[in-house]
Design a protein around this motif. Structure first.
Motif, PDB file in Angstrom:
ATOM      1  N   LEU A 190       0.826  -1.211   0.000  1.00  0.00           N
ATOM      2  CA  LEU A 190       0.000   0.000   0.000  1.00  0.00           C
ATOM      3  C   LEU A 190       0.858   1.258   0.000  1.00  0.00           C
ATOM      4  O   LEU A 190       0.347   2.364   0.175  1.00  0.00           O
ATOM      5  CB  LEU A 190      -0.925   0.003   1.227  1.00  0.00           C
ATOM      6  CG  LEU A 190      -1.877  -1.184   1.340  1.00  0.00           C
ATOM      7  CD1 LEU A 190      -2.637  -1.150   2.662  1.00  0.00           C
ATOM      8  CD2 LEU A 190      -2.864  -1.202   0.170  1.00  0.00           C
ATOM      9  N   THR A 195       1.061   5.332   3.357  1.00  0.00           N
ATOM     10  CA  THR A 195       0.035   4.807   2.438  1.00  0.00           C
ATOM     11  C   THR A 195      -0.087   5.666   1.178  1.00  0.00           C
ATOM     12  O   THR A 195      -1.183   5.954   0.705  1.00  0.00           O
ATOM     13  CB  THR A 195      -1.340   4.657   3.129  1.00  0.00           C
ATOM     14  OG1 THR A 195      -1.687   5.913   3.730  1.00  0.00           O
ATOM     15  CG2 THR A 195      -1.307   3.588   4.182  1.00  0.00           C
ATOM     16  N   LYS A 232       0.009  -4.571   5.975  1.00  0.00           N
ATOM     17  CA  LYS A 232      -0.056  -4.555   7.438  1.00  0.00           C
ATOM     18  C   LYS A 232      -1.209  -3.665   7.862  1.00  0.00           C
ATOM     19  O   LYS A 232      -1.350  -2.542   7.399  1.00  0.00           O
ATOM     20  CB  LYS A 232       1.264  -4.036   8.011  1.00  0.00           C
ATOM     21  CG  LYS A 232       1.243  -3.783   9.517  1.00  0.00           C
ATOM     22  CD  LYS A 232       1.027  -2.308   9.827  1.00  0.00           C
ATOM     23  CE  LYS A 232       0.735  -2.036  11.292  1.00  0.00           C
ATOM     24  NZ  LYS A 232       0.335  -0.618  11.502  1.00  0.00           N
ATOM     25  N   SER A 233      -2.043  -4.181   8.754  1.00  0.00           N
ATOM     26  CA  SER A 233      -3.006  -3.338   9.444  1.00  0.00           C
ATOM     27  C   SER A 233      -3.293  -3.955  10.801  1.00  0.00           C
ATOM     28  O   SER A 233      -3.238  -5.174  10.958  1.00  0.00           O
ATOM     29  CB  SER A 233      -4.309  -3.182   8.653  1.00  0.00           C
ATOM     30  OG  SER A 233      -5.172  -2.312   9.376  1.00  0.00           O
ATOM     31  N   ARG A 238     -10.106  -2.797   8.407  1.00  0.00           N
ATOM     32  CA  ARG A 238      -9.138  -2.792   7.303  1.00  0.00           C
ATOM     33  C   ARG A 238      -8.607  -4.190   7.007  1.00  0.00           C
ATOM     34  O   ARG A 238      -8.388  -4.543   5.844  1.00  0.00           O
ATOM     35  CB  ARG A 238      -7.978  -1.865   7.636  1.00  0.00           C
ATOM     36  CG  ARG A 238      -8.362  -0.400   7.561  1.00  0.00           C
ATOM     37  CD  ARG A 238      -7.197   0.454   7.969  1.00  0.00           C
ATOM     38  NE  ARG A 238      -7.480   1.864   7.791  1.00  0.00           N
ATOM     39  CZ  ARG A 238      -6.625   2.827   8.139  1.00  0.00           C
ATOM     40  NH1 ARG A 238      -5.449   2.510   8.692  1.00  0.00           N
ATOM     41  NH2 ARG A 238      -6.937   4.078   7.942  1.00  0.00           N
ATOM     42  N   GLN A 241     -11.221  -5.805   4.941  1.00  0.00           N
ATOM     43  CA  GLN A 241     -11.280  -5.133   3.631  1.00  0.00           C
ATOM     44  C   GLN A 241     -10.096  -5.572   2.739  1.00  0.00           C
ATOM     45  O   GLN A 241     -10.252  -5.836   1.554  1.00  0.00           O
ATOM     46  CB  GLN A 241     -11.206  -3.643   3.937  1.00  0.00           C
ATOM     47  CG  GLN A 241     -11.147  -2.706   2.817  1.00  0.00           C
ATOM     48  CD  GLN A 241     -10.825  -1.304   3.362  1.00  0.00           C
ATOM     49  OE1 GLN A 241      -9.853  -0.717   2.922  1.00  0.00           O
ATOM     50  NE2 GLN A 241     -11.611  -0.768   4.275  1.00  0.00           N
TER      51      GLN A 241
HETATM   52  P1  A2P Z   1      -3.163   0.675  10.128  1.00  0.00           P
HETATM   53  O1  A2P Z   1      -2.295  -0.425  10.705  1.00  0.00           O
HETATM   54  O2  A2P Z   1      -3.478   1.758  11.123  1.00  0.00           O
HETATM   55  O3  A2P Z   1      -4.402   0.124   9.442  1.00  0.00           O
HETATM   56  P2  A2P Z   1       1.919  -1.303   3.929  1.00  0.00           P
HETATM   57  O4  A2P Z   1       1.299  -2.639   4.205  1.00  0.00           O
HETATM   58  O5  A2P Z   1       1.950  -0.926   2.490  1.00  0.00           O
HETATM   59  O6  A2P Z   1       3.269  -1.165   4.588  1.00  0.00           O
HETATM   60  O7  A2P Z   1       0.980  -0.191   4.600  1.00  0.00           O
HETATM   61  C1  A2P Z   1       0.744  -0.214   5.964  1.00  0.00           C
HETATM   62  C2  A2P Z   1       0.025   1.060   6.327  1.00  0.00           C
HETATM   63  O8  A2P Z   1      -1.232   1.095   5.647  1.00  0.00           O
HETATM   64  C3  A2P Z   1      -0.272   1.144   7.794  1.00  0.00           C
HETATM   65  O9  A2P Z   1      -0.040   2.485   8.164  1.00  0.00           O
HETATM   66  C4  A2P Z   1      -1.750   0.796   7.891  1.00  0.00           C
HETATM   67  O10 A2P Z   1      -2.320   1.451   8.982  1.00  0.00           O
HETATM   68  C5  A2P Z   1      -2.276   1.306   6.567  1.00  0.00           C
HETATM   69  N1  A2P Z   1      -3.419   0.539   6.054  1.00  0.00           N
HETATM   70  C6  A2P Z   1      -3.559  -0.802   6.010  1.00  0.00           C
HETATM   71  N2  A2P Z   1      -4.706  -1.158   5.433  1.00  0.00           N
HETATM   72  C7  A2P Z   1      -5.335  -0.005   5.085  1.00  0.00           C
HETATM   73  C8  A2P Z   1      -6.579   0.280   4.466  1.00  0.00           C
HETATM   74  N3  A2P Z   1      -7.398  -0.685   4.073  1.00  0.00           N
HETATM   75  N4  A2P Z   1      -6.895   1.600   4.277  1.00  0.00           N
HETATM   76  C9  A2P Z   1      -6.054   2.587   4.670  1.00  0.00           C
HETATM   77  N5  A2P Z   1      -4.875   2.375   5.258  1.00  0.00           N
HETATM   78  C10 A2P Z   1      -4.518   1.083   5.475  1.00  0.00           C
END
Ligand code: A2P
Length: 276
Positions: A190, A195, A232-233, A238, A241
């Motif tokens: 993401l 993000t 990662k979330s 999320r 989703q």
């Molecule tokens: P959070 O853990 O608060 O949901 P990546 O996997 O590309 O490293 O991105 C991780 C980041 O994306 C984290 O800051 C996460 O925050 C956020 N994130 C994960 N899923 C979503 C989503 N569906 N919508 C918006 N932000 C997301």
């Protein structure tokens, strides 16, 4: 939620969507893995360097779902590169997790200035042969590093886990992977903690047309191209989703619109210079 799996050259297979766990600590990782398991995740990605292997394993136990129903990846960093140091590295990781094996063991970074990844890979081949790692692969390897492995060793990595998102499409690496049967796994799918991949208007427009979220559009971009993604979330909504991206499709026009987001062949972290 049914998540497709992709076959690996080891004979095992990897669920196409997994949970990234950096930068969670043990307690956060355990809690998040429980939530993820409830949402349907069966693929969890950790690393010795993250300091949360024990928490990931604790979350798997707390989920009540059998260990063998999960696909667990860990990675060994530079402290375990060179000679047979990876033997002790994996042993310690397995002790922390109280597991007999990992599904996938990765060299975390090539660290080419150290030039230890070839001997490390030979040790990985032993760990694969004795079953403690059911598949072995690499992370952050560029084509030159993969070519050197191919020239000097006998086993092709099952996976190369690389930073990859619409802005960092890594076309050259993906073409090499496809030609050699290496599965491409996207870290920061993401765009990482900022993000950044969710903000462009091309992504927003596709999301509103499809009545999906920008994150779902970006993750669909990964899986529809056969990539494995590990967003990662820690948020239950999320998490659900992010897993729900297997029942809609992006069109060729959508892919063309997202191709305009590419930062070019040199976008993203350069593992000739960075790593640990
Ligand atoms: P959070 O853990 O608060 O949901 P990546 O996997 O590309 O490293 O991105 C991780 C980041 O994306 C984290 O800051 C996460 O925050 C956020 N994130 C994960 N899923 C979503 C989503 N569906 N919508 C918006 N932000 C997301």
């Amino acid at each position: 939620m049914s998540v497709p799996s992709i076959p690996l050259n080891s004979g095992t297979s990897i669920p196409q969507m997994g949970l990234g766990t950096w930068p969670l600590d043990d307690a956060e990782a355990a809690a998040t893995v429980v939530l993820a398991a409830e949402a349907g995740y069966r693929h969890i990605d950790t690393a010795t360097r993250y300091g949360n292997e024990a928490g990931v394993a604790e979350g798997i136990r707390r989920s009540g779902i059998a260990r063998e129903d999960f696909f667990v990846t860990t990675k060994l960093d530079g402290a375990f590169q060179g000679g047979d140091l990876a033997i002790a590295g994996l042993r310690a990781a397995l002790e922390r997790m109280a597991f007999d094996y990992v599904d996938l063991l990765l060299i975390h970074w090539p660290l080419p200035q150290r030039d230890d990844y070839v001997s490390t890979w030979r040790t990985f081949e032993e760990l694969y042969d004795d079953g403690r790692a059911r598949a072995i692969g690499v992370s952050n390897f560029k084509v030159a590093h993969l070519e050197k492995l191919a020239a000097e060793t006998g086993v092709v990595p099952a996976v190369n886990q690389i930073e990859l998102s619409p802005a960092i499409p890594r076309m050259e690496q993906r073409a090499y992977h496809e030609a050699h049967g290496i599965v491409t796994e996207s870290w920061s799918p993401l765009g990482g903690s900022g993000t950044g991949a969710l903000n462009p208007s091309a992504v927003q427009q596709i999301a509103s047309r499809l009545e999906r979220t920008p994150a779902q559009v970006v993750l669909r971009w990964h899986v529809q191209q056969g990539l494995v993604a590990i967003p990662k979330s820690t948020d239950p909504t999320r998490l659900a989703q992010n897993l729900d991206v297997f029942s809609f499709e992006l069109s060729p026009d959508d892919f063309a619109a997202m191709a305009t987001l590419s930062g070019g062949p040199n976008a993203g972290v350069d593992s000739d210079r960075s790593g640990h």
